[in-house]
Design a protein around this motif. Structure first.
Motif, short mmCIF file in Angstrom:
data_model
loop_
_atom_site.label_atom_id
_atom_site.label_comp_id
_atom_site.label_asym_id
_atom_site.label_seq_id
_atom_site.Cartn_x
_atom_site.Cartn_y
_atom_site.Cartn_z
N GLY A 97 -10.36 -2.38 -5.64
CA GLY A 97 -9.93 -3.78 -5.74
C GLY A 97 -8.55 -4.02 -5.17
N SER A 98 -8.04 -5.22 -5.40
CA SER A 98 -6.72 -5.63 -4.92
C SER A 98 -5.73 -5.60 -6.08
CB SER A 98 -6.80 -7.03 -4.32
OG SER A 98 -7.21 -7.97 -5.29
N LEU A 99 -4.51 -5.94 -5.77
CA LEU A 99 -3.43 -5.87 -6.75
C LEU A 99 -3.76 -6.64 -8.02
CD1 LEU A 99 -0.54 -5.04 -7.48
CD2 LEU A 99 0.27 -7.02 -6.21
N GLU A 100 -4.37 -7.80 -7.87
CA GLU A 100 -4.66 -8.66 -9.01
C GLU A 100 -5.67 -8.04 -9.98
OE1 GLU A 100 -4.85 -11.48 -5.38
OE2 GLU A 100 -4.85 -9.30 -5.75
N GLU A 101 -6.41 -7.04 -9.51
CA GLU A 101 -7.51 -6.48 -10.29
C GLU A 101 -7.18 -5.14 -10.93
OE1 GLU A 101 -11.35 -8.04 -7.85
OE2 GLU A 101 -9.99 -6.72 -6.74
N GLY A 104 -2.38 6.02 -2.00
CA GLY A 104 -0.95 5.82 -1.87
C GLY A 104 -0.52 4.39 -1.63
N GLY A 105 -1.39 3.41 -1.90
CA GLY A 105 -1.02 2.02 -1.64
C GLY A 105 -1.94 1.04 -2.34
N TYR A 106 -1.80 -0.23 -1.98
CA TYR A 106 -2.58 -1.29 -2.60
C TYR A 106 -2.77 -2.42 -1.60
CZ TYR A 106 1.90 -3.76 -3.05
OH TYR A 106 3.10 -4.38 -2.80
N ARG A 107 -3.63 -3.36 -1.96
CA ARG A 107 -3.87 -4.52 -1.11
C ARG A 107 -3.54 -5.79 -1.88
NH1 ARG A 107 -8.73 -5.62 -0.43
NH2 ARG A 107 -9.74 -4.04 -1.74
N PHE A 108 -2.92 -6.73 -1.17
CA PHE A 108 -2.64 -8.05 -1.73
C PHE A 108 -2.89 -9.09 -0.64
CE2 PHE A 108 0.40 -11.56 -2.67
CZ PHE A 108 -0.22 -12.02 -3.83
N ARG A 109 -3.80 -10.01 -0.95
CA ARG A 109 -4.20 -11.04 0.02
C ARG A 109 -4.65 -10.42 1.34
NH1 ARG A 109 0.00 -16.09 -1.11
NH2 ARG A 109 -0.89 -16.62 -3.17
N GLU A 168 11.23 -11.75 -14.32
CA GLU A 168 11.25 -13.19 -14.06
C GLU A 168 10.67 -13.47 -12.67
OE1 GLU A 168 14.40 -16.95 -13.88
OE2 GLU A 168 15.08 -14.95 -14.46
N ASN A 169 9.79 -14.45 -12.62
CA ASN A 169 9.19 -14.87 -11.36
C ASN A 169 10.04 -15.99 -10.77
OD1 ASN A 169 7.65 -15.76 -9.23
ND2 ASN A 169 5.74 -15.93 -10.38
N VAL A 170 10.76 -15.69 -9.70
CA VAL A 170 11.61 -16.69 -9.05
C VAL A 170 10.98 -17.18 -7.75
CG1 VAL A 170 13.73 -15.84 -10.11
CG2 VAL A 170 12.98 -14.86 -7.95
N SER A 171 9.68 -16.93 -7.59
CA SER A 171 8.97 -17.35 -6.39
C SER A 171 8.10 -18.57 -6.70
CB SER A 171 8.10 -16.21 -5.85
OG SER A 171 6.99 -16.01 -6.72
N GLU A 172 7.30 -18.97 -5.74
CA GLU A 172 6.40 -20.11 -5.92
C GLU A 172 4.95 -19.68 -6.02
OE1 GLU A 172 7.21 -22.83 -2.76
OE2 GLU A 172 9.22 -23.33 -3.51
N GLU A 173 4.72 -18.37 -6.27
CA GLU A 173 3.37 -17.86 -6.44
C GLU A 173 3.36 -16.86 -7.59
OE1 GLU A 173 1.95 -15.60 -3.13
OE2 GLU A 173 3.85 -14.56 -2.87
N THR A 174 2.19 -16.61 -8.14
CA THR A 174 2.05 -15.64 -9.22
C THR A 174 2.43 -14.25 -8.73
OG1 THR A 174 0.24 -16.95 -10.15
CG2 THR A 174 0.44 -14.66 -10.90
N ILE A 175 3.16 -13.50 -9.58
CA ILE A 175 3.48 -12.13 -9.23
C ILE A 175 2.71 -11.19 -10.16
CG2 ILE A 175 5.74 -12.74 -8.34
CD1 ILE A 175 6.99 -11.55 -10.83
N TYR A 176 2.38 -10.01 -9.65
CA TYR A 176 1.60 -9.01 -10.36
C TYR A 176 2.38 -7.70 -10.40
CZ TYR A 176 -1.99 -12.45 -9.28
OH TYR A 176 -2.70 -13.63 -9.16
N PHE A 177 2.36 -7.04 -11.55
CA PHE A 177 3.18 -5.84 -11.69
C PHE A 177 2.74 -5.02 -12.90
CE2 PHE A 177 4.86 -9.01 -14.49
CZ PHE A 177 5.28 -8.30 -15.60
N SER A 178 3.26 -3.80 -12.95
CA SER A 178 3.21 -2.94 -14.12
C SER A 178 4.65 -2.56 -14.46
CB SER A 178 2.39 -1.68 -13.87
OG SER A 178 1.04 -1.99 -13.60
N ILE A 179 4.89 -2.22 -15.72
CA ILE A 179 6.22 -1.77 -16.13
C ILE A 179 6.06 -0.79 -17.28
CG2 ILE A 179 6.62 -3.70 -17.74
CD1 ILE A 179 9.59 -3.59 -16.78
N CYS A 212 -2.12 4.24 -13.72
CA CYS A 212 -2.48 4.61 -12.35
C CYS A 212 -3.91 4.15 -12.04
CB CYS A 212 -2.36 6.12 -12.16
SG CYS A 212 -3.26 7.10 -13.37
N ASP A 213 -4.27 4.14 -10.77
CA ASP A 213 -5.59 3.67 -10.36
C ASP A 213 -6.70 4.61 -10.82
OD1 ASP A 213 -4.77 1.34 -9.13
OD2 ASP A 213 -4.67 2.23 -7.12
N HIS A 214 -7.89 4.06 -10.95
CA HIS A 214 -9.10 4.83 -11.18
C HIS A 214 -9.56 5.42 -9.85
CE1 HIS A 214 -13.32 5.70 -12.18
NE2 HIS A 214 -12.96 5.68 -13.44
N VAL A 215 -10.22 6.58 -9.90
CA VAL A 215 -10.68 7.23 -8.68
C VAL A 215 -11.64 6.35 -7.87
CG1 VAL A 215 -10.35 9.59 -9.48
CG2 VAL A 215 -12.50 8.41 -9.99
#
Length: 293
Positions: free
Chosen positions: A266-270, A60-65, A130-141, A259-262
C-alpha cells in the motif's frame, strides 16, 4: 549542539539538542544513573526519537500520491539538530521544522516538538506533531529509551526481570531478518506478570506487542524490586536489546507505528498503526518513566 539539564530536587535529566535525545536520568539522592551511556561498542544511542517512521519500510521506502520516496530505518528526526524552544528548571522543549532537505524524503510541512518534564520521580516525555501545511500529513512516532540492565555492578542481566501489567502471557509479533513483520507470533508465558531477561527473548529482534496489550512495563532487580517503570497509551510497545552481543541495557519502546508487513503493497496512508493530522491541527501524546531507588 547543546546539552540541557533539568532537575526538581529528586531526579535530574540531561537532553541533547541533537535529536532532542534524552541522555541521562539519575537520582539526586544517590547518583544512580538509569539510562544507558550510548557506548557504540554495543549501541551508540541512548533514547532516540523515532519520526516520521518506526522500523524498516518495505524495499527501503514508501509511496505517497504515486511518488516513491526512500527512508532510513526509524526516520530522520534522531539524526537532526533541534532548536531549543524553552528551558526551565524542571522542563525543556525542543522543536524541529520541515525544510527543503526533509521534504526531499518526506514531502510535508510539519513542526515536531519534543518536551521533557520532571514530576517527582517521573520523567514525562511529550510529543507534538503540528500540521502547518494545507494537506493531511501521515506519520509514525515512538520512543526508544535504553535503561541500564544490570543496574548495579556485579549483577548479571539474565538475573533481572521484566514485569508486565498482564499476569498470564504476552503475544509478540515476530520481526524477520529483513526488518519486516509477518503473520507469525510468539507467546511468552508469564509467572504472575514476570519474565526473566534472557538472551533468547531477543533472538528474533525486538519483542513487539501490538493491539494495546499493555500499558506498563517495569525492569526489576534480581530480588524482584522495580527500578524503572515505563507507562504509555500507545497501540504498540517493544522491548529490545541486541541479540548478537551481551549488551548491558534493555530498551522499553512505546510506539505509535510499526515497521511494514512483508506483504505490504500500500501507500503511506495505509500503513498499519499510522497516524494522521489535518491541516492546522496537532497530534499530542506522552509517556512516563518512573524511577525508584
Amino acid at each position: 549542539m547543546a546539552v540541557c539539564e533539568i532537575s526538581n530536587g529528586e531526579i535530574t535529566a540531561s537532553v541533547d539538542s541533537h535529536g532532542a535525545e534524552l541522555k541521562s536520568l539519575r537520582s539526586v539522592e544517590n547518583g544512580t544513573e538509569y539510562m544507558w551511556c550510548g557506548n557504540p561498542a554495543y549501541w551508540g544511542k541512548t533514547s532516540p526519537i523515532l519520526f516520521p517512521f518506526i522500523g524498516m519500510l518495505k524495499n527501503g521506502g514508501y509511496r505517497f500520491r504515486g511518488e516513491p520516496y526512500m527512508m532510513t530505518k526509524h526516520g530522520f528526526a534522531r539524526d537532526l539538530e533541534f532548536k531549543l524552544v524553552s528551558h526551565e528548571a524542571s522542563e525543556v522543549w525542543f522543536a524541529l521544522d520541515a525544510d527543503e532537505k526533509t521534504k526531499e524524503i518526506y514531502p510535508f510541512d510539519f513542526k515536531l516538538e519534543i518536551g521533557y518534564r520532571l514530576e517527582g520521580k517521573q520523567l514525562k516525555t511529550l510529543w507534538r506533531v503540528e500540521n502547518v501545511s494545507e494537506e493531511t500529513i501521515y506519520f509514525s512516532i515512538g520512543g526508544h529509551p535504553a535503561f541500564n540492565c544490570p543496574l548495579h555492578e556485579g549483577d548479571r542481566r539474565e538475573d533481572y526481570y521484566l514485569e508486565f501489567d498482564k499476569k498470564d502471557c504476552v503475544r509478540c509479533t515476530v520481526i524477520g531478518t529483513d526488518g519486516l513483520v509477518g503473520d507469525h507470533q510468539v507467546v511468552h508465558e508469564l509467572a504472575d506478570g514476570l519474565l526473566p531477561v534472557k538472551a533468547e527473548l531477543f533472538e528474533r529482534d525486538a519483542m513487539v506487542m501490538e493491539d494495546r496489550q499493555l500499558r506498563r512495563i517495569s525492569l526489576l532487580t534480581p530480588d524482584k524490586k522495580p527500578y524503572v517503570t515505563v507507562s504509555f497509551q500507545t497501540p504498540v510497545v517493544a522491548v529490545w536489546t541486541p541479540s548478537v552481543v551481551k549488551a548491558p541495557f534493555v530498551c522499553i519502546e512505546p510506539w505509535y507505528g510499526l515497521c511494514d508487513h512483508v506483504d505490504f503493497e500500500g501507500s503511506l496512508e495505509e500503513r498499519k498503526w499510522g497516524n494522521e493530522v489535518q491541516p492546522g491541527k496537532r497530534f499530542a501524546a506522552e509517556y512516563l518513566i518512573e524511577v525508584r531507588g
